[in-house]
Structures are given as C-alpha cells and as structure tokens.
Motif scaffolding. Structure first.
Motif, PDB file in Angstrom:
ATOM      1  N   GLU A 231      -1.032  20.271 -19.430  1.00 20.65           N
ATOM      2  CA  GLU A 231      -1.159  21.343 -18.450  1.00 20.65           C
ATOM      3  C   GLU A 231      -0.592  20.909 -17.106  1.00 20.65           C
ATOM      4  N   PRO A 232       0.327  21.679 -16.533  1.00 23.50           N
ATOM      5  CA  PRO A 232       0.893  21.300 -15.236  1.00 23.50           C
ATOM      6  C   PRO A 232      -0.190  21.155 -14.166  1.00 23.50           C
ATOM      7  N   TYR A 233       0.090  20.289 -13.185  1.00 28.05           N
ATOM      8  CA  TYR A 233      -0.916  20.001 -12.156  1.00 28.05           C
ATOM      9  C   TYR A 233      -1.307  21.266 -11.392  1.00 28.05           C
ATOM     10  N   ASP A 234      -0.336  22.116 -11.048  1.00 28.53           N
ATOM     11  CA  ASP A 234      -0.666  23.289 -10.237  1.00 28.53           C
ATOM     12  C   ASP A 234      -1.624  24.224 -10.957  1.00 28.53           C
ATOM     13  N   SER A 235      -1.511  24.298 -12.281  1.00 28.57           N
ATOM     14  CA  SER A 235      -2.434  25.124 -13.055  1.00 28.57           C
ATOM     15  C   SER A 235      -3.844  24.564 -12.997  1.00 28.57           C
ATOM     16  N   ARG A 236      -3.968  23.235 -13.146  1.00 25.21           N
ATOM     17  CA  ARG A 236      -5.281  22.609 -13.054  1.00 25.21           C
ATOM     18  C   ARG A 236      -5.859  22.759 -11.642  1.00 25.21           C
ATOM     19  N   PHE A 237      -4.991  22.654 -10.634  1.00 24.25           N
ATOM     20  CA  PHE A 237      -5.442  22.779  -9.250  1.00 24.25           C
ATOM     21  C   PHE A 237      -5.978  24.184  -8.970  1.00 24.25           C
ATOM     22  N   VAL A 238      -5.261  25.205  -9.433  1.00 20.50           N
ATOM     23  CA  VAL A 238      -5.701  26.576  -9.175  1.00 20.50           C
ATOM     24  C   VAL A 238      -7.059  26.826  -9.834  1.00 20.50           C
ATOM     25  N   LYS A 239      -7.247  26.344 -11.046  1.00 23.65           N
ATOM     26  CA  LYS A 239      -8.551  26.522 -11.704  1.00 23.65           C
ATOM     27  C   LYS A 239      -9.654  25.811 -10.914  1.00 23.65           C
ATOM     28  N   TRP A 240      -9.358  24.604 -10.438  1.00 22.66           N
ATOM     29  CA  TRP A 240     -10.323  23.871  -9.613  1.00 22.66           C
ATOM     30  C   TRP A 240     -10.626  24.649  -8.336  1.00 22.66           C
ATOM     31  N   MET A 241      -9.603  25.205  -7.715  1.00 23.81           N
ATOM     32  CA  MET A 241      -9.778  25.924  -6.449  1.00 23.81           C
ATOM     33  C   MET A 241     -10.597  27.199  -6.652  1.00 23.81           C
ATOM     34  N   ILE A 242     -10.369  27.899  -7.766  1.00 25.69           N
ATOM     35  CA  ILE A 242     -11.150  29.103  -8.054  1.00 25.69           C
ATOM     36  C   ILE A 242     -12.627  28.740  -8.203  1.00 25.69           C
ATOM     37  N   LYS A 243     -12.903  27.702  -8.961  1.00 28.37           N
ATOM     38  CA  LYS A 243     -14.290  27.338  -9.276  1.00 28.37           C
ATOM     39  C   LYS A 243     -15.008  26.695  -8.105  1.00 28.37           C
ATOM     40  N   ASN A 244     -14.290  25.927  -7.291  1.00 24.41           N
ATOM     41  CA  ASN A 244     -14.943  25.121  -6.256  1.00 24.41           C
ATOM     42  C   ASN A 244     -14.752  25.637  -4.839  1.00 24.41           C
ATOM     43  N   LYS A 245     -13.672  26.389  -4.608  1.00 25.07           N
ATOM     44  CA  LYS A 245     -13.384  26.859  -3.245  1.00 25.07           C
ATOM     45  C   LYS A 245     -13.389  28.383  -3.132  1.00 25.07           C
TER      46      LYS A 245
END
Length: 515
Positions: free
Chosen positions: A452-466
């Motif tokens: 999974e590309p980093y930006d995809s993982r980052f967006v999921k993290w940002m949705i859940k945490n920010k």
C-alpha cells in the motif's frame, strides 16, 4: 400446472454435497424436463412443508451415488413415481460470470475512503463536490423545470434537449471559434463521466493505445481497459524550487522528448485534463501546442476533459485545445454542468466535436443511455442562457465563482502551512495537493498492507486520528509510477466557509500536539 409439479419435487442437493456431478447427475437433471408431463397423472397431494412433497419421504444423505434413488430420473417413494427436480438456487453456477473486460478494474479506492469518512467524526475535504448551494438562478431554473411545463417530465431528444444543445452550440461555438451545429456537434450525456465513457467505447478498439498524462483522474485508465485499449502513461514532473518557496502547479511540466516517445502506430487517442485533477495545473498555450503538434503528427484523437474550465485563478487563462489551428477536427471537448454551476448531483454533461467523430459516440449513446433527464437539461439550458447574457460582466457567475474560490484556496493554503505541510498552489480546479514528505520521515511506519502506498496509509491514519479527510494522490497514478507520488495528498477547497473553519480547528489541534 407448475405449482402441482413443484409440490411433487424432491430436492436432492443435500445428497450431492461433496460429490462429483457425473453422467448420472446429468441424466437426473435432464429428466426434470419431463416433470410437467409425468405429474399430470398423479393425484393431488396434501399441503406439506417446502423441499419435500410429503414429510414422510426422505432423501438419503450418505455416501451413496447422488442419483442412487433416481437412476432413471424418477423417485419412487411409497410406490409413487415422482420426477426429480433439483432446486436451482442450490446448484452453484460454475460458468465464469465476470466479463473479461472487467479484469483488474473491480477495485475502486473511492469506496473505501467514503466508507471511512462515514465511520468517523471528520471534516470531509476529500471528495470533489461543493457543500453549499448552487447559485440562485440555477436553483430557480430547476424549480421552474420541475413545476412548470408538465412535458418536461417526459422523454426529450435522445442526443439532448433541443434548447440545451442550441445554447451549448452557440455559447461554446464563440469560445472555440467554430460554427457549431447543435444536432451534429453536441451530445448531451449523463455527466462528464458519461461523456468520457461514451468516447472510450466509441473510439478505442482492442489493442489501441491511449496516452494518459498523469497524475490523472482515476477513471481514464479503467475506461481504456474496459474498451480493450492499452493505457500508456506520461508523467508531469515538478521543476526544482528554492527552499522556503511554495511550489506551484505551473512548475509541473511534460518532458517533450518523453511525450514524443509514447506515440506509436497503435496510438489512437490522448487524454488531456486542463485544469488538471488532482494537481490543479492549467496547461499553457505553449504546452497545448506541443500536445497538438504530436496529435496531428501521429493522427491521434485528443479527448480533452475541461470540466473545471471556469475555475482558473491568479489571472491564468484557460485555453481549449480544440481552438488551436487544426485541432477542432480531431478533438472531443468534454464539459460538466455539475462543475459549471456547482450542482454535481444533476449529472448533466456534454461532449463537443466534429460530426465525423461524434456520430460514433451517438451510436454508443443510443444503444446504452439513450436519453438524459429532461428537467435537469432544461435547468442547465436556462442557466447558460442567463450566463450568455452577462458573460464577462461582474454579475456573471463565471466571474464571481472563481474569485470566491480563490479566496478559499488561499485560506486552505495558509491553514495547511501552519502545521508544516507544503501545499502546491493550484492554478485552477477544485483541488490542491500538499507534500507530506516531512511527516513521512517522522512517521514512516504507518499501518497498512505491504504494497500500500504511503499516502494511502497516511490518509487513513489522518481520518482516524485527526478527523480530516483527503485523497491519496497515488490513486491518480499508474502502479509503476505510484512511488513517485506517494508523498502527496489531495484536498478539495471548494467548500463552505464553515467547513473550512472546522478544518482550521482540526489543524490547530494537530499543531498543538506537534508542539
């Protein structure tokens, strides 16, 4: 007759479980065709539970042959002849259901990010739609269409409601420098998406190559594949910038040599998107002339997606490639009422072009969609008539709207910078992308699958945490090139001011945590 036959059927699927369906089973299934004939001679049976006509009858579930009790296609419970009829719902289909043209395009990343957005308390800056009302004149036009002439509830012309095709021909004919026939040079479609799909289906054949400039809206590749074509990608590349300087979409350019290398004898079409989604790049006249010269040299059709043409900022100018010398005859220009009048749910789009190309799109249209909703078309027609009267004047929506959205773009840029993100200033469209390289260095190991590309993982993290929703830019790129874009995410700034204030609050909370 069929009810009586069904009442006498015994369902043998349980006995078939785990066994091979050989010739005996085939004979059993074949014999069911005589059910209607044989059952006529039987006396009526009393009501009984489903599956077996009589609860005293049983179907053995052991290791015996699936057809051991019906070797000739007839069951004999209590001496009564009963034709076998297996329950079709319990026989799994073995034929391949999916058409081969769907191979590899079943995954849609939007589904996952929309689902995540609905599961958390978020500010949605991901999807490209306004969360404010269309202009008053457009809303009034739709109300008039719904409550006025009752015939607007009925079919209109298959290729477009006549007042709409006429105003589109008149309005865009002036912009493109063409005398446009509303019957031959305009096709109304179910949104710009429908126009794109119709174009690919009409023009792309098995083995044809389609050049796609990336990052690109993510439907171009699957639509090419579904038509049997082969997508060929060429990337926009950012020019170096000085430290502390904001990047701009104007710095992202095509390499002329690389572009030229993508054309082959199999090249059928090139897809151009200006202003570009997700980057917000507005192609300059010089860049368009390069693309035009390549299309003419290699006898290639240009499919140009110009849905954001009215959203251009900082004094930049949108130029339609169809207006360049020699390009009208080989260009399909696609537009969207949803993006034009901030009414994406109306799903009215159009494609403009020469009759010798457009006639093939009409063939696809008449054998698929055939017709678009009449009332929406009427509302769009009246909205364009209004804009034609005040075109270029301060009262024009096409003047006011980009001015308002530029202010919201600038608001978002300042907010993103306040938490250390590095936005790329867009020249146009609904969107901007921002560089998350610094955060990638600080948080390199976010959860996600191995590929999974980093930006995809980052967006999921940002949705859940920010509580902020964006879209990873890698989804707008071909798989081999995703690694070059996986440190960018896309935000939509065409949002209500209250939504942007909610974004500010989320970002300030984030900033406090960083400090």
């Amino acid at each position: 007759m069929f009810r009586n036959a069904a009442a006498r059927c015994v369902h043998l699927v349980g006995a078939l479980r785990g066994r091979k369906a050989g010739a005996a089973l085939a004979r059993c299934l074949h014999q069911t065709q005589v059910a209607e004939t044989n059952v006529k001679d039987l006396a009526p049976l009393p009501p009984s539970p489903p599956r077996l006509a009589n609860p005293e009858w049983t179907v053995p579930q052991g290791p015996q042959s699936p057809c051991s009790h019906c070797t000739d296609g007839i069951l004999r419970p209590g001496g009564v002849k009963l034709p076998v009829q297996c329950h079709p719902a319990q026989l799994a289909m073995t034929k391949r259901l999916q058409a081969q043209r769907l191979n590899g395009i079943d995954h849609n990343p939007w589904v996952e990010f929309v689902r995540l957005s609905s599961e958390y308390d978020v500010v949605n800056l991901g999807q490209g739609f306004p969360d404010f009302a269309p202009p008053d004149f457009a809303m009034e036009a739709l109300q008039r269409a719904v409550s006025g002439d009752f015939m607007l509830n009925q079919y209109t012309k298959a290729f477009g409601y006549p007042p709409l095709t006429e105003i589109l021909a008149s309005f865009f004919g002036k912009l493109l420098g063409q005398e446009m026939d509303p019957h031959k040079n305009v096709l109304v479609t179910v949104g710009a998406y429908g126009a794109l799909f119709t174009a690919f289906q009409a023009l792309v054949d098995d083995g044809d190559e389609v050049i796609i400039i990336e990052p690109a809206f993510d439907c171009y590749e699957p639509m090419t594949l579904m038509a049997g074509g082969r997508p060929v990608f060429v990337s926009l590349k950012p020019s170096p910038i000085q430290d502390g300087e904001l990047d701009s979409s104007s710095n992202w350019k095509l390499d002329p040599t690389e572009l030229a290398s993508k054309f082959t004898p199999r090249t059928k079409a090139l897809v151009l998107n200006t202003p570009n989604n997700p980057l917000g790049k507005v192609f300059s006249r010089e860049e368009l002339e390069l693309v035009a010269s390549m299309c003419q040299q290699h006898d290639v059709v240009c499919i140009t997606d110009e849905v954001y043409q009215w959203l251009v900022y900082d004094g930049h100018q949108h130029i339609s490639i169809a207006s360049l010398p020699g390009m009208w005859d080989r260009t399909l220009t696609i537009g969207s009422a949803g993006k034009t009048f901030s009414a994406t749910g109306w799903k009215v789009g159009w494609v403009l072009g020469p009759d010798n190309i457009l006639k093939h799109l009409r063939t696809v249209h008449q054998n698929s969609i055939f017709h678009c909703p009449t009332q929406s078309q009427a509302a769009v027609a009246w909205s364009f008539e209004r804009e034609q009267l005040c075109f270029g004047q301060p009262s024009s929506y096409f003047v006011q709207f980009p001015q308002a959205m530029q202010r919201r773009r600038d608001h978002m840029i300042r907010s993103l910078q306040s938490v250390g993100l590095q936005p790329v200033v867009p020249q146009g469209s609904y969107f901007l992308i921002t560089d998350i390289s610094d955060l990638k260095r600080k948080m390199p190991d976010l959860p996600g699958t191995a590929d999974e590309p980093y930006d995809s993982r980052f967006v999921k993290w940002m949705i859940k945490n920010k509580g902020l929703v964006a879209i990873p830019v890698s989804i707008f790129c071909s798989k081999p090139h995703q690694k070059h874009f996986d440190h960018y995410i896309r935000f939509c700034f065409v949002k209500d001011e209250s939504t942007l204030r909610a974004m500010d609050e989320k970002l300030q909370e984030w900033k406090a945590e960083l400090n």
